[in-house]
Design a protein around this motif. Structure first.
Motif, PDB file in Angstrom:
ATOM      1  N   TRP A  56      10.300 -31.142  19.832  1.00  0.00           N
ATOM      2  CA  TRP A  56       9.090 -30.403  20.176  1.00  0.00           C
ATOM      3  C   TRP A  56       8.125 -31.345  20.863  1.00  0.00           C
ATOM      4  N   ILE A  57       7.428 -30.804  21.838  1.00  0.00           N
ATOM      5  CA  ILE A  57       6.333 -31.542  22.464  1.00  0.00           C
ATOM      6  C   ILE A  57       5.051 -30.802  22.120  1.00  0.00           C
ATOM      7  N   LYS A  82       5.897 -26.870  22.058  1.00  0.00           N
ATOM      8  CA  LYS A  82       6.919 -26.124  22.795  1.00  0.00           C
ATOM      9  C   LYS A  82       8.245 -26.834  22.617  1.00  0.00           C
ATOM     10  N   ALA A  84      11.689 -28.623  23.447  1.00  0.00           N
ATOM     11  CA  ALA A  84      11.993 -29.535  24.555  1.00  0.00           C
ATOM     12  C   ALA A  84      13.383 -30.125  24.372  1.00  0.00           C
ATOM     13  N   THR A  85      13.899 -30.642  25.449  1.00  0.00           N
ATOM     14  CA  THR A  85      15.187 -31.336  25.403  1.00  0.00           C
ATOM     15  C   THR A  85      14.950 -32.801  25.056  1.00  0.00           C
ATOM     16  N   ALA A  88      13.451 -34.561  28.016  1.00  0.00           N
ATOM     17  CA  ALA A  88      12.029 -34.284  28.241  1.00  0.00           C
ATOM     18  C   ALA A  88      11.172 -35.084  27.274  1.00  0.00           C
ATOM     19  N   VAL A  89      11.616 -35.214  26.031  1.00  0.00           N
ATOM     20  CA  VAL A  89      10.869 -35.988  25.050  1.00  0.00           C
ATOM     21  C   VAL A  89      10.856 -37.460  25.438  1.00  0.00           C
TER      22      VAL A  89
END
Length: 116
Positions: A56-57, A82, A84-85, A88-89
């Protein structure tokens, strides 16, 4: 010799009523079996729910709404994020200087960003 487990009346009209009741009951049971089978088949055809996100971000409050913290899926400290992959993190932790790893769930450990 009469059956002691199921005493039945001796009159023909009473026996015919019992037989008809049993037929109607069996029809209801058969209908219910068909409905349950149809429900099970429909359930088996449905897609399984998507797996919960692993990351999660969490975004800050305000106009900029920049990434603030990153969390693992098990973290219960926030509800303001949100999914996230992993990539992305990692990108948020590397590219956004103000973003930090949650001190409770420690996603940086799971991502391998810490030495030990």
């Amino acid at each position: 010799m009469p059956d002691p487990l199921l005493p039945l009346p001796p009159a023909l009209d009473q026996l015919l009523v019992i037989r008809r009741w049993l037929e109607l009951t069996l029809d209801r049971v058969d209908e219910r079996i068909g409905a349950v089978r149809a429900e099970e088949e429909a359930r088996a055809r449905r897609r399984p729910p998507p797996a919960p996100p692993q990351w999660w971000i969490e975004y800050g409050i305000g106009v900029s709404r920049r990434p603030d913290r990153v969390h693992t899926e098990a973290c219960k400290i926030t509800n303001r994020g949100k999914p996230a992959t992993r990539e992305a993190v990692l990108e948020v932790l590397r590219a956004v200087p103000s973003a930090i790893s949650c001190p409770l769930c420690r996603p940086d450990s799971e991502l391998g960003l810490l030495d030990g």
